[in-house]
Design a protein around this motif. Structure first.
Motif, PDB file in Angstrom:
ATOM      1  N   ASP A   1      27.161  48.780  56.024  1.00  0.00           N
ATOM      2  CA  ASP A   1      27.648  49.368  57.375  1.00  0.00           C
ATOM      3  C   ASP A   1      26.236  48.948  58.105  1.00  0.00           C
ATOM      4  OD1 ASP A   1      30.321  50.182  56.177  1.00  0.00           O
ATOM      5  OD2 ASP A   1      29.589  51.937  56.017  1.00  0.00           O
ATOM      6  N   GLY A   2      25.467  49.415  57.701  1.00  0.00           N
ATOM      7  CA  GLY A   2      24.211  48.904  58.461  1.00  0.00           C
ATOM      8  C   GLY A   2      23.036  48.556  57.407  1.00  0.00           C
ATOM      9  N   ALA A   3      22.305  47.724  57.869  1.00  0.00           N
ATOM     10  CA  ALA A   3      20.371  48.020  57.279  1.00  0.00           C
ATOM     11  C   ALA A   3      19.570  48.005  58.953  1.00  0.00           C
ATOM     12  CB  ALA A   3      20.825  46.564  57.055  1.00  0.00           C
ATOM     13  N   ALA A   4      18.625  48.239  57.788  1.00  0.00           N
ATOM     14  CA  ALA A   4      17.359  48.687  58.143  1.00  0.00           C
ATOM     15  C   ALA A   4      16.664  47.794  57.670  1.00  0.00           C
ATOM     16  CB  ALA A   4      17.078  50.139  58.153  1.00  0.00           C
ATOM     17  N   VAL A   5      15.495  47.206  58.730  1.00  0.00           N
ATOM     18  CA  VAL A   5      13.979  46.433  58.130  1.00  0.00           C
ATOM     19  C   VAL A   5      12.932  47.113  58.214  1.00  0.00           C
ATOM     20  CG1 VAL A   5      12.673  44.472  58.132  1.00  0.00           C
ATOM     21  CG2 VAL A   5      14.784  44.138  57.952  1.00  0.00           C
ATOM     22  N   LEU A   6      12.295  47.559  57.595  1.00  0.00           N
ATOM     23  CA  LEU A   6      10.711  48.163  58.504  1.00  0.00           C
ATOM     24  C   LEU A   6       9.958  47.576  57.902  1.00  0.00           C
ATOM     25  CD1 LEU A   6      13.239  50.714  56.597  1.00  0.00           C
ATOM     26  CD2 LEU A   6      11.474  51.977  56.893  1.00  0.00           C
TER      27      LEU A   6
ATOM     28  N   ARG B   1      24.319  62.229  56.649  1.00  0.00           N
ATOM     29  CA  ARG B   1      25.607  62.123  55.805  1.00  0.00           C
ATOM     30  C   ARG B   1      26.311  60.999  55.953  1.00  0.00           C
ATOM     31  NH1 ARG B   1      25.018  67.560  54.325  1.00  0.00           N
ATOM     32  NH2 ARG B   1      27.309  67.571  55.007  1.00  0.00           N
ATOM     33  N   ALA B   2      26.884  61.199  57.364  1.00  0.00           N
ATOM     34  CA  ALA B   2      28.132  60.361  58.020  1.00  0.00           C
ATOM     35  C   ALA B   2      27.482  58.817  58.450  1.00  0.00           C
ATOM     36  CB  ALA B   2      27.947  61.269  59.378  1.00  0.00           C
ATOM     37  N   VAL B   3      26.639  58.743  58.383  1.00  0.00           N
ATOM     38  CA  VAL B   3      25.703  56.807  58.158  1.00  0.00           C
ATOM     39  C   VAL B   3      25.032  56.871  57.061  1.00  0.00           C
ATOM     40  CG1 VAL B   3      26.020  57.330  61.077  1.00  0.00           C
ATOM     41  CG2 VAL B   3      24.018  57.621  59.558  1.00  0.00           C
ATOM     42  N   ALA B   4      24.646  57.183  56.267  1.00  0.00           N
ATOM     43  CA  ALA B   4      23.762  56.745  55.453  1.00  0.00           C
ATOM     44  C   ALA B   4      23.903  57.896  54.677  1.00  0.00           C
ATOM     45  CB  ALA B   4      22.392  56.800  55.652  1.00  0.00           C
ATOM     46  N   SER B   5      25.098  58.241  53.544  1.00  0.00           N
ATOM     47  CA  SER B   5      25.125  58.959  52.320  1.00  0.00           C
ATOM     48  C   SER B   5      24.958  57.450  51.496  1.00  0.00           C
ATOM     49  CB  SER B   5      26.742  59.320  52.394  1.00  0.00           C
ATOM     50  OG  SER B   5      26.409  60.828  52.421  1.00  0.00           O
ATOM     51  N   GLY B   6      25.653  56.209  51.730  1.00  0.00           N
ATOM     52  CA  GLY B   6      24.934  55.858  50.865  1.00  0.00           C
ATOM     53  C   GLY B   6      23.414  54.872  51.703  1.00  0.00           C
ATOM     54  N   LEU B   7      23.037  54.959  50.417  1.00  0.00           N
ATOM     55  CA  LEU B   7      21.469  54.391  50.337  1.00  0.00           C
ATOM     56  C   LEU B   7      21.047  52.652  49.303  1.00  0.00           C
ATOM     57  CD1 LEU B   7      18.320  53.885  51.729  1.00  0.00           C
ATOM     58  CD2 LEU B   7      17.969  55.589  50.669  1.00  0.00           C
ATOM     59  N   LEU B   8      20.674  51.736  50.049  1.00  0.00           N
ATOM     60  CA  LEU B   8      20.264  51.030  49.184  1.00  0.00           C
ATOM     61  C   LEU B   8      18.644  50.157  49.396  1.00  0.00           C
ATOM     62  CD1 LEU B   8      19.966  49.082  46.486  1.00  0.00           C
ATOM     63  CD2 LEU B   8      22.086  47.822  48.163  1.00  0.00           C
ATOM     64  N   ALA B   9      17.867  50.230  48.788  1.00  0.00           N
ATOM     65  CA  ALA B   9      16.425  50.221  48.732  1.00  0.00           C
ATOM     66  C   ALA B   9      15.680  49.501  48.752  1.00  0.00           C
ATOM     67  CB  ALA B   9      15.740  51.365  49.297  1.00  0.00           C
TER      68      ALA B   9
ATOM     69  N   MET C   1       9.394  47.380  54.114  1.00  0.00           N
ATOM     70  CA  MET C   1      10.677  47.588  53.053  1.00  0.00           C
ATOM     71  C   MET C   1      12.054  47.741  53.714  1.00  0.00           C
ATOM     72  SD  MET C   1      12.241  51.543  52.058  1.00  0.00           S
ATOM     73  CE  MET C   1      10.633  52.369  51.298  1.00  0.00           C
ATOM     74  N   ILE C   2      13.333  46.834  53.195  1.00  0.00           N
ATOM     75  CA  ILE C   2      15.296  47.438  53.101  1.00  0.00           C
ATOM     76  C   ILE C   2      15.620  47.918  52.900  1.00  0.00           C
ATOM     77  CG2 ILE C   2      15.184  45.270  52.050  1.00  0.00           C
ATOM     78  CD1 ILE C   2      16.977  43.520  54.266  1.00  0.00           C
ATOM     79  N   MET C   3      16.488  48.336  54.474  1.00  0.00           N
ATOM     80  CA  MET C   3      17.334  49.337  53.561  1.00  0.00           C
ATOM     81  C   MET C   3      18.542  48.604  54.106  1.00  0.00           C
ATOM     82  SD  MET C   3      15.827  52.675  54.457  1.00  0.00           S
ATOM     83  CE  MET C   3      13.851  53.985  53.889  1.00  0.00           C
ATOM     84  N   TRP C   4      19.645  49.467  53.659  1.00  0.00           N
ATOM     85  CA  TRP C   4      21.382  48.962  53.417  1.00  0.00           C
ATOM     86  C   TRP C   4      21.574  50.645  53.387  1.00  0.00           C
ATOM     87  CZ3 TRP C   4      18.618  45.980  50.719  1.00  0.00           C
ATOM     88  CH2 TRP C   4      19.143  44.326  51.148  1.00  0.00           C
ATOM     89  N   PHE C   5      22.419  50.704  54.178  1.00  0.00           N
ATOM     90  CA  PHE C   5      23.466  52.488  54.565  1.00  0.00           C
ATOM     91  C   PHE C   5      25.144  51.814  54.403  1.00  0.00           C
ATOM     92  CE2 PHE C   5      19.583  52.368  57.357  1.00  0.00           C
ATOM     93  CZ  PHE C   5      18.640  53.306  56.622  1.00  0.00           C
ATOM     94  N   ARG C   6      25.725  53.145  53.244  1.00  0.00           N
ATOM     95  CA  ARG C   6      27.289  53.101  53.187  1.00  0.00           C
ATOM     96  C   ARG C   6      27.307  54.517  53.955  1.00  0.00           C
ATOM     97  NH1 ARG C   6      28.890  50.243  47.776  1.00  0.00           N
ATOM     98  NH2 ARG C   6      28.844  48.323  48.865  1.00  0.00           N
ATOM     99  N   ARG C   7      28.490  54.180  55.308  1.00  0.00           N
ATOM    100  CA  ARG C   7      29.593  55.589  55.469  1.00  0.00           C
ATOM    101  C   ARG C   7      29.999  56.942  54.557  1.00  0.00           C
ATOM    102  NH1 ARG C   7      31.659  52.514  60.830  1.00  0.00           N
ATOM    103  NH2 ARG C   7      32.430  51.551  59.552  1.00  0.00           N
ATOM    104  N   GLU C   8      29.362  57.754  54.531  1.00  0.00           N
ATOM    105  CA  GLU C   8      30.477  59.000  54.204  1.00  0.00           C
ATOM    106  C   GLU C   8      32.145  58.489  54.353  1.00  0.00           C
ATOM    107  OE1 GLU C   8      30.651  62.657  55.859  1.00  0.00           O
ATOM    108  OE2 GLU C   8      30.223  63.593  53.260  1.00  0.00           O
ATOM    109  N   ARG C   9      32.353  58.463  52.481  1.00  0.00           N
ATOM    110  CA  ARG C   9      33.964  58.703  52.654  1.00  0.00           C
ATOM    111  C   ARG C   9      34.268  59.871  52.615  1.00  0.00           C
ATOM    112  NH1 ARG C   9      35.978  54.595  47.918  1.00  0.00           N
ATOM    113  NH2 ARG C   9      34.961  56.379  46.739  1.00  0.00           N
ATOM    114  N   VAL C  10      34.981  60.849  52.838  1.00  0.00           N
ATOM    115  CA  VAL C  10      35.650  61.808  52.717  1.00  0.00           C
ATOM    116  C   VAL C  10      36.835  61.369  52.437  1.00  0.00           C
ATOM    117  CG1 VAL C  10      36.284  63.934  53.162  1.00  0.00           C
ATOM    118  CG2 VAL C  10      34.460  63.093  54.872  1.00  0.00           C
ATOM    119  N   ILE C  11      37.389  61.903  50.919  1.00  0.00           N
ATOM    120  CA  ILE C  11      38.329  61.613  49.863  1.00  0.00           C
ATOM    121  C   ILE C  11      38.738  63.104  49.943  1.00  0.00           C
ATOM    122  CG2 ILE C  11      39.036  61.380  47.986  1.00  0.00           C
ATOM    123  CD1 ILE C  11      36.659  59.825  46.907  1.00  0.00           C
ATOM    124  N   ASP C  12      40.547  62.621  50.371  1.00  0.00           N
ATOM    125  CA  ASP C  12      41.572  63.720  50.123  1.00  0.00           C
ATOM    126  C   ASP C  12      41.902  64.279  48.816  1.00  0.00           C
ATOM    127  OD1 ASP C  12      43.166  65.784  50.528  1.00  0.00           O
ATOM    128  OD2 ASP C  12      44.606  64.253  51.710  1.00  0.00           O
ATOM    129  N   ALA C  13      41.092  65.007  48.714  1.00  0.00           N
ATOM    130  CA  ALA C  13      41.100  64.933  47.252  1.00  0.00           C
ATOM    131  C   ALA C  13      41.808  66.347  46.322  1.00  0.00           C
ATOM    132  CB  ALA C  13      39.613  65.091  45.951  1.00  0.00           C
TER     133      ALA C  13
END
Lengths: 103, 612
Positions: B409-414, B472-480, B489-501
């Motif tokens: 969902d997002g990325a950052a280059v540091l 957590r809402a924007v970066a629960s998933g981190l790939l760096a 560094m390069i980072m990729w982000f994934r948003r939080e996905r709330v599951i109605d479990a």
């Protein structure tokens, strides 16, 4: 860690030399490299030389089983030679010997 | 050698009271078979299960200190045992048929810690022979073209081999919890209740049990009749309890903890088998096979299912890669790397200019190359606010491709160094927070010191860092992945996905996880609805590998250009050059949420210099 695969086909036998780590990522490479061998109608024996394989994961054992299955359906046999003790141990634990030849 | 999986942090963040139960060294054996532990050098039985009298008709003291052959009379069995005991044997063609007391048995042998384990189980007829079962399973797995199709076919195959009432394919999720992803019921199932889609709490699998599953060992519990002790010879020659002396990790007959017995009883299950699905020494999931009544499977049937689990894992990796279009993304990565490489000549020339031409030349270069590409160029020249990216332009494609590369969902280059910079794309935390996350590598998060794969991924960043809800809402998933060795560094982000479990029973609270309740058998499996939050969509291993390879390739371009192009006079060798101090004003960045949580430390000033 990737796997390097070299294939030498001579008559009915294809000798496939592997070097590296056979894990879930590298198994895809191995499968792609073996596709021409499986498609080669002249080849009836596929010999996988594991001397350069440092380690192997369970999913790769599954890939080898499916490879053997595909090979059998094309009237080819698959054998593994020169596996190191750690890899050999995993193969025996997975009962791979029931599906393909291990020497 | 560690696989890419070793760079993924997921799983249960908090320990549980029963995590350290001595399951491998439980000191007991399931009652339906006899275990003998033999010293290979002498051929003498060191440990034997107490039920040897009941099953083979010989007292433990008549076996301990003697050869295993003491328990057999049949000539063929004695010859086969002699072959098992042949000095130097490391591998065995299991199973070995044996006869005793007029009954047929199967001996299953293995070596562990210098001891020969002989497990003797009553022989059970299977509905199909090994070749039929394995060929059918192979065919079913090979034919599948979708991940969900594979799930369903594998569950069906498990039933074909076992003929148990219910087969569940259980997939582990973030935080160590799991969900039943596929289920198959026998036509006449005595366990008709479906758990399909139900979530199970991480605490259902103690860490020590998971450690054994990680070895690939199937857990077979055909009866719920408790366990019998393993015995050894005491000082006076009398049988005494072996206690925790024997590591039974690889044993089929390893005893069952009372908690586990109760769990199954409360589920109404009389017999169950658990087959781990391991991908690179990581337990991806489990096949959990239940039968209402006591039921036994012969060795060959269990082998087929173990092999089916391995084939499943192999095919799963392949199909996940296909569905995620990994091959396309590999090509995309190659094109992006080539773009960055090709852009360097112009950017490096602009950066090296002196005098009046400096600013105009850099602006020209930026217009031509796009700032998104420039963010990854060896010599960084940043400028923003000149014009807003418009859809369809090359720079937009590059930024969207950067996200597409990792399905993020997002990325950052540091960029590190005196003129450090954060370049943001898509939905991300703000630049300061991104720098804060980067500073955690080497402390709360692992350092990138592995020579093999320099990458890190998690689906649940909040499990390992004190991330607030906004982060957590924007970066629960981190790939760096680091670029080079200077802190870029390069980072990729994934948003939080709330599951109605829907949970099978109410998950334990934090307090309960660390209480005596964990030693009592769970008895609540009723549907309980509660959200599962704090995690993103999981990163695929292939995405993580691709990210590592991409960052490595960019780092190689930088290193190559560093050797071949003279550095700008105003900076340290290879340091980025920043023209526009407003470069954090990425048009997408305003969409990204996140402020630096008070609990996240700011990056050291010497490492990440803000220009914003």
């Amino acid at each position: 860690m990737s796997i390097n695969v070299s294939v030498q086909a001579s008559g009915s036998q294809a000798s496939v030399t592997l070097r590296g780590v056979l894990d879930s990522m590298s198994q895809v490479t191995l499968k792609q490299q073996l596709e021409p061998v499986l498609a080669n109608g002249a080849v009836t024996q596929i010999r996988l030389d594991f001397a350069g394989v440092q380690s192997m994961e369970a999913a790769s054992a599954g890939m080898l089983m499916m490879l053997s299955h595909t090979a059998k359906s094309k009237n080819k046999s698959v054998g593994i030679v020169n596996a190191n003790p750690a890899v050999l141990s995993l193969m025996h634990k997975a009962n791979l010997g029931k599906v393909l030849q291990i020497q | 050698m560690a696989s890419i999986r070793a760079h993924v942090w997921n799983g249960r963040p908090a320990p549980c009271e029963h995590d350290t139960l001595p399951l491998a060294r439980i000191g007991t054996v399931q009652p339906h078979g006899v275990m003998m532990v033999v010293v290979p050098e002498t051929g003498i039985v060191e440990h034997v299960s107490a039920n040897v009298q009941e099953i083979l008709g010989i007292a433990p003291q008549a076996v301990l200190g003697h050869a295993p052959t003491a328990a057999f009379r049949d000539a063929e069995s004695l010859a086969r045992l002699a072959e098992i005991l042949r000095p130097g044997r490391r591998y065995f063609d299991n199973p070995t048929p044996l006869m005793a007391q007029g009954r047929r048995f199967e001996a299953i042998c293995h070596i562990r810690d210098g001891r020969l384990f002989i497990e003797i189980e009553p022989y059970v007829e299977a509905e199909h022979d090994y070749q039929t079962m394995v060929a059918t399973a192979l065919d079913a797995v090979s034919r599948q073209t979708t991940v969900q199709g594979l799930f369903e076919a594998a569950a069906k195959m498990m039933h074909f081999v076992t003929r148990y009432d219910r087969v569940k394919l259980y997939r582990f999720l973030s935080h160590g919890h799991g969900v039943v992803a596929a289920e198959h019921h026998a036509p006449n199932s005595q366990l008709p209740h479906s758990f399909l889609g139900y979530h199970f709490s991480a605490s259902d699998v103690p860490e020590n049990a998971k450690e054994i599953l990680r070895t690939g060992k199937t857990r077979q519990k055909p009866t719920q009749r408790g366990s019998v002790p393993l015995l050894t010879m005491g000082g006076g020659g009398e049988p005494v309890l072996s206690g925790d002396a024997v590591d039974m990790t690889d044993c089929w007959l390893r005893g069952i903890h009372p908690c586990d017995n109760g769990y199954n009883r409360n589920l109404g299950v009389g017999s169950n088998i658990i087959f781990p699905i391991n991908i690179d020494s990581h337990v991806w999931g489990l096949f959990v096979v239940h039968n209402k009544e006591e039921k036994f499977l012969n060795y060959d049937s269990r082998v087929v299912i173990e092999q089916l689990s391995m084939m499943f894992a192999s095919r799963l990796v392949e199909l996940e890669g296909q569905e995620a279009r990994i091959a396309d993304r590999q090509r995309l990565s190659g094109e992006m790397i080539a773009t960055v490489d090709g852009s360097q000549a112009m950017l490096a020339a602009a950066a090296a200019m002196r005098g009046d031409h400096l600013t105009s030349a850099r602006l020209h270069a930026m217009h031509a190359v796009s700032r998104h590409v420039a963010a990854l160029a060896p010599t960084y020249v940043s400028i923003s606010g000149v014009e807003v990216a418009a859809a369809g332009r090359a720079e937009d494609r590059f930024s969207s491709d950067l996200l597409r590369l990792a399905d993020a969902d997002g990325a950052a280059v540091l960029r590190a160094g005196p003129a450090g910079h954060v370049h943001l794309v898509g939905v991300t935390p703000d630049a300061l927070t991104v720098r804060g996350i980067a500073s955690l590598f080497g402390s709360r998060l692992p350092s990138f010191d592995s020579a093999e794969w320099r990458v890190f991924a998690t689906d649940a960043l909040g499990d390992y860092t004190p991330a607030g809800p906004e982060l957590r809402a924007v970066a629960s998933g981190l790939l760096a992945a680091p670029i080079g060795n200077r802190g870029d560094m390069i980072m990729w982000f994934r948003r939080e996905r709330v599951i109605d479990a829907t949970w099978a029973g109410r998950p334990p609270t934090a307090a309960e996880l660390n209480s005596e309740k964990m030693f009592r058998s769970r008895d609540d499996f009723a549907a309980h609805r509660a959200p599962l939050a704090g995690a993103s969509r999981p990163w695929l291993d292939q995405e993580i590998l691709l990210a590592a390879q991409f960052a490595s390739a960019i780092g190689e371009i930088w290193a190559r250009q560093g050797r071949g192009v003279s550095a700008p006079a105003s900076d340290l060798p290879g340091d980025p050059v920043v023209v526009d101090a407003r470069s954090d004003a990425d048009p997408f960045a305003s969409r990204g949420a996140g402020t630096l949580p008070a609990t996240l430390p700011a990056a050291p000033a010497s490492r990440w210099h803000s220009v914003a």
